[in-house]
Scaffold this motif. Sequence first.
Motif, PDB file in Angstrom:
ATOM      1  N   SER A   1       0.825  -1.213   0.000  1.00 15.12           N
ATOM      2  CA  SER A   1       0.000   0.000   0.000  1.00 15.12           C
ATOM      3  C   SER A   1       0.853   1.253   0.000  1.00 15.12           C
ATOM      4  O   SER A   1       0.483   2.271  -0.596  1.00 15.12           O
ATOM      5  N   ALA A   2       2.008   1.183   0.657  1.00 10.75           N
ATOM      6  CA  ALA A   2       2.887   2.346   0.704  1.00 10.75           C
ATOM      7  C   ALA A   2       3.594   2.585  -0.629  1.00 10.75           C
ATOM      8  O   ALA A   2       3.868   3.726  -1.009  1.00 10.75           O
ATOM      9  N   LYS A   3       3.903   1.508  -1.355  1.00  6.98           N
ATOM     10  CA  LYS A   3       4.637   1.627  -2.613  1.00  6.98           C
ATOM     11  C   LYS A   3       3.732   1.727  -3.830  1.00  6.98           C
ATOM     12  O   LYS A   3       4.172   2.171  -4.896  1.00  6.98           O
ATOM     13  N   LEU A   4       2.481   1.291  -3.711  1.00  7.16           N
ATOM     14  CA  LEU A   4       1.599   1.229  -4.878  1.00  7.16           C
ATOM     15  C   LEU A   4       1.355   2.590  -5.527  1.00  7.16           C
ATOM     16  O   LEU A   4       1.379   2.685  -6.761  1.00  7.16           O
ATOM     17  N   PRO A   5       1.108   3.679  -4.787  1.00  7.49           N
ATOM     18  CA  PRO A   5       0.895   4.978  -5.455  1.00  7.49           C
ATOM     19  C   PRO A   5       2.086   5.405  -6.310  1.00  7.49           C
ATOM     20  O   PRO A   5       1.897   5.929  -7.420  1.00  7.49           O
ATOM     21  N   LEU A   6       3.314   5.204  -5.812  1.00  4.57           N
ATOM     22  CA  LEU A   6       4.488   5.563  -6.601  1.00  4.57           C
ATOM     23  C   LEU A   6       4.587   4.700  -7.851  1.00  4.57           C
ATOM     24  O   LEU A   6       4.903   5.205  -8.941  1.00  4.57           O
ATOM     25  N   PHE A   7       4.311   3.420  -7.717  1.00  6.85           N
ATOM     26  CA  PHE A   7       4.352   2.507  -8.859  1.00  6.85           C
ATOM     27  C   PHE A   7       3.346   2.926  -9.920  1.00  6.85           C
ATOM     28  O   PHE A   7       3.664   3.003 -11.117  1.00  6.85           O
TER      29      PHE A   7
ATOM     30  N   VAL B   1       1.909   5.423 -15.168  1.00  9.45           N
ATOM     31  CA  VAL B   1       0.965   6.299 -15.871  1.00  9.45           C
ATOM     32  C   VAL B   1       1.691   7.455 -16.543  1.00  9.45           C
ATOM     33  O   VAL B   1       1.429   7.784 -17.715  1.00  9.45           O
ATOM     34  N   VAL B   2       2.622   8.082 -15.837  1.00  8.20           N
ATOM     35  CA  VAL B   2       3.332   9.231 -16.402  1.00  8.20           C
ATOM     36  C   VAL B   2       4.199   8.815 -17.584  1.00  8.20           C
ATOM     37  O   VAL B   2       4.207   9.476 -18.637  1.00  8.20           O
ATOM     38  N   LEU B   3       4.936   7.724 -17.441  1.00  5.53           N
ATOM     39  CA  LEU B   3       5.794   7.280 -18.535  1.00  5.53           C
ATOM     40  C   LEU B   3       4.991   6.873 -19.767  1.00  5.53           C
ATOM     41  O   LEU B   3       5.369   7.179 -20.906  1.00  5.53           O
ATOM     42  N   SER B   4       3.873   6.184 -19.564  1.00  3.96           N
ATOM     43  CA  SER B   4       3.038   5.799 -20.709  1.00  3.96           C
ATOM     44  C   SER B   4       2.410   7.019 -21.371  1.00  3.96           C
ATOM     45  O   SER B   4       2.291   7.070 -22.605  1.00  3.96           O
ATOM     46  N   ALA B   5       2.000   8.014 -20.572  1.00  3.36           N
ATOM     47  CA  ALA B   5       1.435   9.233 -21.154  1.00  3.36           C
ATOM     48  C   ALA B   5       2.480   9.984 -21.975  1.00  3.36           C
ATOM     49  O   ALA B   5       2.172  10.505 -23.061  1.00  3.36           O
ATOM     50  N   LEU B   6       3.709  10.044 -21.493  1.00  2.00           N
ATOM     51  CA  LEU B   6       4.778  10.694 -22.259  1.00  2.00           C
ATOM     52  C   LEU B   6       5.050   9.953 -23.564  1.00  2.00           C
ATOM     53  O   LEU B   6       5.284  10.573 -24.612  1.00  2.00           O
ATOM     54  N   LEU B   7       5.020   8.627 -23.510  1.00  2.00           N
ATOM     55  CA  LEU B   7       5.236   7.846 -24.725  1.00  2.00           C
ATOM     56  C   LEU B   7       4.143   8.110 -25.752  1.00  2.00           C
ATOM     57  O   LEU B   7       4.420   8.291 -26.948  1.00  2.00           O
ATOM     58  N   LEU B   8       2.892   8.149 -25.304  1.00  2.00           N
ATOM     59  CA  LEU B   8       1.796   8.432 -26.231  1.00  2.00           C
ATOM     60  C   LEU B   8       1.889   9.856 -26.771  1.00  2.00           C
ATOM     61  O   LEU B   8       1.536  10.109 -27.934  1.00  2.00           O
ATOM     62  N   LEU B   9       2.331  10.788 -25.949  1.00  2.00           N
ATOM     63  CA  LEU B   9       2.489  12.174 -26.410  1.00  2.00           C
ATOM     64  C   LEU B   9       3.504  12.250 -27.537  1.00  2.00           C
ATOM     65  O   LEU B   9       3.303  12.969 -28.528  1.00  2.00           O
ATOM     66  N   VAL B  10       4.590  11.522 -27.416  1.00  2.00           N
ATOM     67  CA  VAL B  10       5.613  11.523 -28.464  1.00  2.00           C
ATOM     68  C   VAL B  10       5.119  10.794 -29.708  1.00  2.00           C
ATOM     69  O   VAL B  10       5.335  11.240 -30.845  1.00  2.00           O
ATOM     70  N   MET B  11       4.438   9.680 -29.517  1.00  2.00           N
ATOM     71  CA  MET B  11       3.995   8.871 -30.656  1.00  2.00           C
ATOM     72  C   MET B  11       2.919   9.570 -31.471  1.00  2.00           C
ATOM     73  O   MET B  11       2.997   9.638 -32.701  1.00  2.00           O
ATOM     74  N   PHE B  12       1.882  10.095 -30.788  1.00  2.00           N
ATOM     75  CA  PHE B  12       0.728  10.656 -31.486  1.00  2.00           C
ATOM     76  C   PHE B  12       0.716  12.174 -31.498  1.00  2.00           C
ATOM     77  O   PHE B  12      -0.189  12.755 -32.108  1.00  2.00           O
ATOM     78  N   ARG B  13       1.647  12.820 -30.783  1.00  2.00           N
ATOM     79  CA  ARG B  13       1.765  14.275 -30.768  1.00  2.00           C
ATOM     80  C   ARG B  13       0.426  14.914 -30.428  1.00  2.00           C
ATOM     81  O   ARG B  13      -0.062  15.813 -31.124  1.00  2.00           O
ATOM     82  N   SER B  14      -0.145  14.447 -29.336  1.00  4.33           N
ATOM     83  CA  SER B  14      -1.452  14.929 -28.892  1.00  4.33           C
ATOM     84  C   SER B  14      -1.506  14.889 -27.372  1.00  4.33           C
ATOM     85  O   SER B  14      -1.342  13.818 -26.765  1.00  4.33           O
ATOM     86  N   ILE B  15      -1.726  16.038 -26.781  1.00  5.93           N
ATOM     87  CA  ILE B  15      -1.867  16.103 -25.326  1.00  5.93           C
ATOM     88  C   ILE B  15      -3.154  15.421 -24.897  1.00  5.93           C
ATOM     89  O   ILE B  15      -3.209  14.750 -23.859  1.00  5.93           O
ATOM     90  N   VAL B  16      -4.204  15.572 -25.680  1.00  9.41           N
ATOM     91  CA  VAL B  16      -5.498  14.975 -25.346  1.00  9.41           C
ATOM     92  C   VAL B  16      -5.386  13.453 -25.289  1.00  9.41           C
ATOM     93  O   VAL B  16      -5.904  12.810 -24.358  1.00  9.41           O
ATOM     94  N   ILE B  17      -4.718  12.854 -26.270  1.00 13.80           N
ATOM     95  CA  ILE B  17      -4.584  11.400 -26.303  1.00 13.80           C
ATOM     96  C   ILE B  17      -3.827  10.911 -25.081  1.00 13.80           C
ATOM     97  O   ILE B  17      -4.197   9.903 -24.459  1.00 13.80           O
ATOM     98  N   ALA B  18      -2.761  11.595 -24.710  1.00 13.63           N
ATOM     99  CA  ALA B  18      -1.974  11.176 -23.550  1.00 13.63           C
ATOM    100  C   ALA B  18      -2.788  11.242 -22.263  1.00 13.63           C
ATOM    101  O   ALA B  18      -2.758  10.318 -21.439  1.00 13.63           O
ATOM    102  N   ILE B  19      -3.550  12.322 -22.088  1.00 12.91           N
ATOM    103  CA  ILE B  19      -4.324  12.489 -20.858  1.00 12.91           C
ATOM    104  C   ILE B  19      -5.478  11.490 -20.810  1.00 12.91           C
ATOM    105  O   ILE B  19      -5.723  10.844 -19.774  1.00 12.91           O
ATOM    106  N   GLN B  20      -6.219  11.362 -21.911  1.00 18.71           N
ATOM    107  CA  GLN B  20      -7.367  10.452 -21.894  1.00 18.71           C
ATOM    108  C   GLN B  20      -6.925   9.012 -21.704  1.00 18.71           C
ATOM    109  O   GLN B  20      -7.627   8.222 -21.064  1.00 18.71           O
ATOM    110  N   ALA B  21      -5.782   8.631 -22.261  1.00 18.12           N
ATOM    111  CA  ALA B  21      -5.311   7.256 -22.087  1.00 18.12           C
ATOM    112  C   ALA B  21      -5.010   6.975 -20.625  1.00 18.12           C
ATOM    113  O   ALA B  21      -5.377   5.912 -20.099  1.00 18.12           O
ATOM    114  N   ALA B  22      -4.342   7.912 -19.964  1.00 18.53           N
ATOM    115  CA  ALA B  22      -4.036   7.716 -18.548  1.00 18.53           C
ATOM    116  C   ALA B  22      -5.304   7.616 -17.711  1.00 18.53           C
ATOM    117  O   ALA B  22      -5.450   6.724 -16.867  1.00 18.53           O
ATOM    118  N   VAL B  23      -6.246   8.523 -17.964  1.00 15.24           N
ATOM    119  CA  VAL B  23      -7.485   8.539 -17.176  1.00 15.24           C
ATOM    120  C   VAL B  23      -8.320   7.294 -17.432  1.00 15.24           C
ATOM    121  O   VAL B  23      -8.814   6.639 -16.493  1.00 15.24           O
TER     122      VAL B  23
END
Length: 269
Positions: A55-61, A66-88
Amino acid sequence: MAELYPRSAPQESATTNLVNRLRHQVLPPIERSAGVKVLVAGFTAGSIDFSSVLSAKLPLFIALVVVLSALLLLVMFRSIVIAIQAAVMNLLSIGGALGVTVAVFQWGWAGSLLGVEKGPIEPWIPVLMFAVVFGLSMDYEVFLVSRVREEWVRRRDASAAVGDGIAFTGRVISAAAAIMICVFLSFMLGDERTLKEFGFGLAAAVFLDALVVRCVMLPAVLELLGPLTWRLPAWLDARLPHINIEGSSARTPRSAHAGQEPEAEPAPA
């Protein structure tokens, strides 16, 4: 060392309450009066300690993934909306699957129909489910959005891109999800409770993600936002590396991100 056996089973909430009462109410006065450290061990006590560590480590994990995957999608699709919606939406899928698993295995909803008894969820189930489900969710996300973006770059019509994207990929995603659901539900045929929890949770996650999130919620969001989905500030576009994932025919020139029509590529010699 003293061995004590509670009347309740190791996984029952009464046993967990007994361990917590011993640690926080009964043993502290004894430790102060005797000047010794008293520890509570056993299966239930170990599970409680393991759950506290996770429980203590799960939020950091979760945040890192989520942040790394959102950054990857931002680079791949060049869309802030896609990165945010994918994470959410990935978090919505995982949260819904964990909620259904808790309702069935911990609260006992429809437990008699599924052949499971009410009890606590194993502490490692949420961590492993998050890792597996997030990977599957990103797979469906990239498969669907790459098709939508290809149509957007080719036709510059946001509504038509969403419609064609879901038309070309919806059946494939649904078929793949149906196969995964059957595989994960087969875990329910065994007698091991932990495997049942894991299989049921993954099946629920795939169902929610592929059929509800990717085939309903994601196209709805892209349709409502329209061309705004593919807007990218010029300063951010200049700093992001360009990764061509659709092939040279679907590459978006930088002028397209600023609202200009993409220039035609020269014909091959």
